[in-house]
Scaffold this active site. Structure first.
Site, short mmCIF file in Angstrom:
data_model
loop_
_atom_site.label_atom_id
_atom_site.label_comp_id
_atom_site.label_asym_id
_atom_site.label_seq_id
_atom_site.Cartn_x
_atom_site.Cartn_y
_atom_site.Cartn_z
N ASP A 162 0.82 -1.21 0.00
CA ASP A 162 0.00 0.00 0.00
C ASP A 162 0.86 1.26 0.00
O ASP A 162 1.92 1.31 0.62
CB ASP A 162 -0.90 -0.02 1.24
CG ASP A 162 -1.77 1.21 1.36
OD1 ASP A 162 -2.61 1.42 0.48
OD2 ASP A 162 -1.59 1.98 2.33
N GLU A 215 1.18 -0.34 -5.14
CA GLU A 215 0.24 0.76 -5.36
C GLU A 215 1.08 2.04 -5.38
O GLU A 215 1.32 2.66 -4.35
CB GLU A 215 -0.81 0.82 -4.25
CG GLU A 215 -1.92 1.81 -4.59
CD GLU A 215 -2.43 2.60 -3.39
OE1 GLU A 215 -3.42 3.32 -3.54
OE2 GLU A 215 -1.82 2.53 -2.31
#
Length: 666
Positions: A338, A391
């Site tokens: 993330d 990401e």
């Protein structure tokens, strides 16, 4: 030796047998932590935390915790009435680690570490005493409780040896990858509104995803987190499976069952920042330990979380061990990392004066870069076939290039540019789309600079962004046609695929983590049609090499007509490696029908429809008829053309009926 044999069978490994876990029947030594202090310890969970064992013939649990600046540490728990004087811990030489053995403590018992800070370390104040959850704890109690829980540390009785071995052989660039992203607590709920547990999810979610043709399930973070509304992204327990949905053995069953059904499991993992809760990692021993030293640098301005200090070797060891733990202990097939951009840039979401340049005067977080490279090397060296997804929302170069070639070493990068551009066009009124035409095509200018994944994720259907269906303008019929067009375009565009739950049924409402998907929608044929459309797209994607074999090579894609902005139509070809059996795509982004629309073709002959978004099976208004054969005519510098009546918001995938033995046409 017995553990080694069992673990080798469970992991399906034909390589070197992995090192067995540490024998906790003896106290730890300072020399045990040399790799930890050097940032090279990949199995910290075998050194720190709670480990049921026997010492001097007595059953109990060995506890150890890193708290180098603490004045005193003790173990408190359900077994000693949370008495801080009952079980004091002893320092392990100069390692900064505290250790003790508590008899008659075992799986199921709750515990914390009572950490008393010194008077000269700043932090939360002199002499402050705080009860902390175990940073290496493998389980916790259900929120609002915050204690860690002792669990057995032996291996699960896995049945997926063949799957793990086959995973080692799969080629990343060539394999079709289609991911169903799921929040476990809100996919579906029990009749009383309670969560489905891991075993119930294994019974209901996994066959559902497999039937739809997805290759992987991706779970929003299942690491322990106190706040439901963070969806797991404010992690506190980096080794603790959240207790919301059941115990660790139930999650192991979930992964084992996924592999039996042919599904990989990807976990969302958050090594960039952690939850600010005082019982967690924050100022763990009375001062910043896991986070940056200055609060202005530690607190993330977007999320209020705390940024890890990657310049501290022990933090690197902690995070590398966390990644290894989820892959090794639970056999997961990938990690989605993330907010990588926030890790790479010192000035991410910060104004001038709120960040300091690195030692070279730049804005790059050099320590975070080194960590990400170490992560990639560790995962790929030890677990061949396990995937890493970044990401990463900036233009950082070479995210998916090998570390040896100067890259970060990820397998895939989320293509946020494609997502923003495509949703921007399809959410706009059709009459504006001619002016936005280049936004649909711009992604091909950079598509092959990285190995990309195309995400229609949870972030796009929450916080007033509306559901995918509701983003589409126009009448209800046009909304469904627009959604079929969006999904068809994604599944035939270069890149791996990711769709958040609900997108496959045309969910009308924004995602709400406190509820569940509205499964009653499937009583409506239009919503059922969307689900059948996704199933058909996944099947075509997997079965047609043209749609995946050259997904990350520029020779696998070619525009047939990229310039028809006036009518908002795109046509392109996806090539197979042998050039035969190419797939032709025609997509009408206009709400206007175009009779007698001429499509350029790379070769003549008779064509068939592979997929037609207008098919009533998918909720469309009628199939598009093709002429018996293409015209042998020079059109747009191609040797043939096909004339058809192109429906509004229509999507067609075509293929030549017969193939030639010649090479690539044209």
């Amino acid at each position: 030796m017995r553990w080694q044999i069992e673990h080798a069978k469970a992991s399906g490994s034909h390589g070197p047998i992995q090192t067995p876990p540490r024998d906790h029947s003896f106290p730890r030594k300072a020399s045990d932590f040399e790799a930890f202090h050097a940032g090279r310890e990949f199995a910290l969970h075998d050194l720190l935390g709670a480990h049921p064992c026997r010492r001097d013939g007595e059953a109990g649990t060995s506890f150890a915790v890193w708290a180098p600046r603490a004045r005193a540490v003790s173990v408190v728990g359900s077994f000693n009435e949370w008495d801080g004087e009952a079980h004091p811990m002893s320092p392990v030489g100069d390692a900064g680690v505290w250790d003790c053995f508590v008899p008659d403590v075992g799986p199921g018992d709750l515990y914390k570490f009572r950490v008393r800070s010194g008077t000269d370390h700043g932090g939360d104040g002199p002499g402050l005493t705080v009860d902390k959850a175990d940073p290496l704890g493998r389980a916790a109690e259900v929120r609002p409780g915050t204690a860690s829980r002792v669990v057995p540390t032996g291996p699960y009785d896995w049945t997926d040896a063949a799957w793990v071995e086959s995973r080692r052989q799969r080629g990343v660039p060539e394999a079709p990858i289609s991911i169903y992203e799921v929040h476990p607590g809100s996919w579906r709920r029990n009749a009383d509104g309670s969560w489905l547990g891991y075993r119930a999810l294994a019974r209901e979610l996994l066959p559902y995803a497999a039937d739809l043709g997805f290759t992987h399930i991706e779970l929003l973070p299942v690491m322990e987190h106190p706040y439901d509304g963070s969806w797991g992204y404010q992690t506190v327990g980096y080794f603790a499976l959240t207790a919301r949905y059941g115990p660790p053995e139930d999650f192991a069953y979930f992964v084992d069952e996924a592999h039996r059904l042919g599904l990989g499991v990807v976990l969302d993992w958050v090594p960039g920042h952690f939850g600010p809760d005082l019982h967690g990692l924050r100022t763990f021993d009375g001062a910043p330990l896991y986070e940056m030293g200055e609060e202005s640098r530690a607190v993330h301005p977007d999320w209020g979380t705390l940024a890890f200090d990657f310049s501290r070797p022990e933090v690197v060891s902690f995070l590398l061990s966390s990644a290894r733990y989820w892959v090794e202990h639970y056999h997961v097939d990938g990690l989605r990392v993330d907010a990588v951009a926030s890790m790479l840039h010192l000035d991410y979401s910060r104004r001038d004066g709120e960040w300091e340049p690195n030692e070279e005067g730049g804005r790059e977080n050099l320590a975070a870069i080194a960590f990400l490279k170490s992560l990639s090397e560790m995962i790929h060296d030890r677990f061949p076939g396990v995937l890493l997804f970044a990401e990463e929302s900036s233009a950082w170069p070479r995210v998916t290039a090998p570390v040896a070639e100067g890259g970060l070493g990820f397998d895939f990068k989320w293509n946020m540019g494609w997502m923003n551009d495509t949703l921007g066009v399809l959410a706009s009124p059709p009459e504006r789309r001619p002016r936005l035409h280049r936004h649909l095509t711009f992604s091909l200018h950079y598509a092959y600079k990285e190995r990309h994944l195309l995400p229609l994720s949870h972030d796009e259907v929450v916080h007033l962004k509306r559901s995918l269906l509701d983003k589409m303008p126009g009448t209800d019929e046009e909304k469904f046609a627009g959604l079929r067009l969006l999904l068809g375009y994604m599944w035939t565009h270069p890149g791996a695929k990711l769709l958040f739950m609900g997108g496959e049924i045309g969910e009308r409402k924004e995602w709400n983590e406190d509820g569940a998907l509205d499964w009653r929608l499937l009583d409506d044929p239009a919503h059922g049609g969307i689900r059948r459309w996704v199933r058909a797209l996944n099947r075509l994607y997997a079965e047609e090499p043209a749609l995946h074999a050259l997904d990350h090579a520029p020779e696998g894609f070619e525009w047939l007509d990229v310039h028809d902005a006036e009518r908002s139509v795109l046509s392109y070809v996806r090539w197979r490696p042998e050039w035969e059996g190419a797939v032709i795509v025609v997509a009408n982004f206009s709400a206007t029908a175009w009779p007698d629309y001429r499509v350029a073709l790379p070769e003549g002959g008779s064509y068939r429809v592979l997929l037609d978004s207008g098919d009533p099976e998918f909720g469309g208004g009628g199939r598009t008829r093709l002429p018996e054969a293409a015209e042998e005519v020079d059109y747009l510098k191609r040797p043939a053309a096909l004339t058809l009546d192109l429906p509004p918001l229509g999507f067609l995938a075509l293929q030549r009926r017969a193939t030639r033995s010649a090479g690539r046409p044209g």
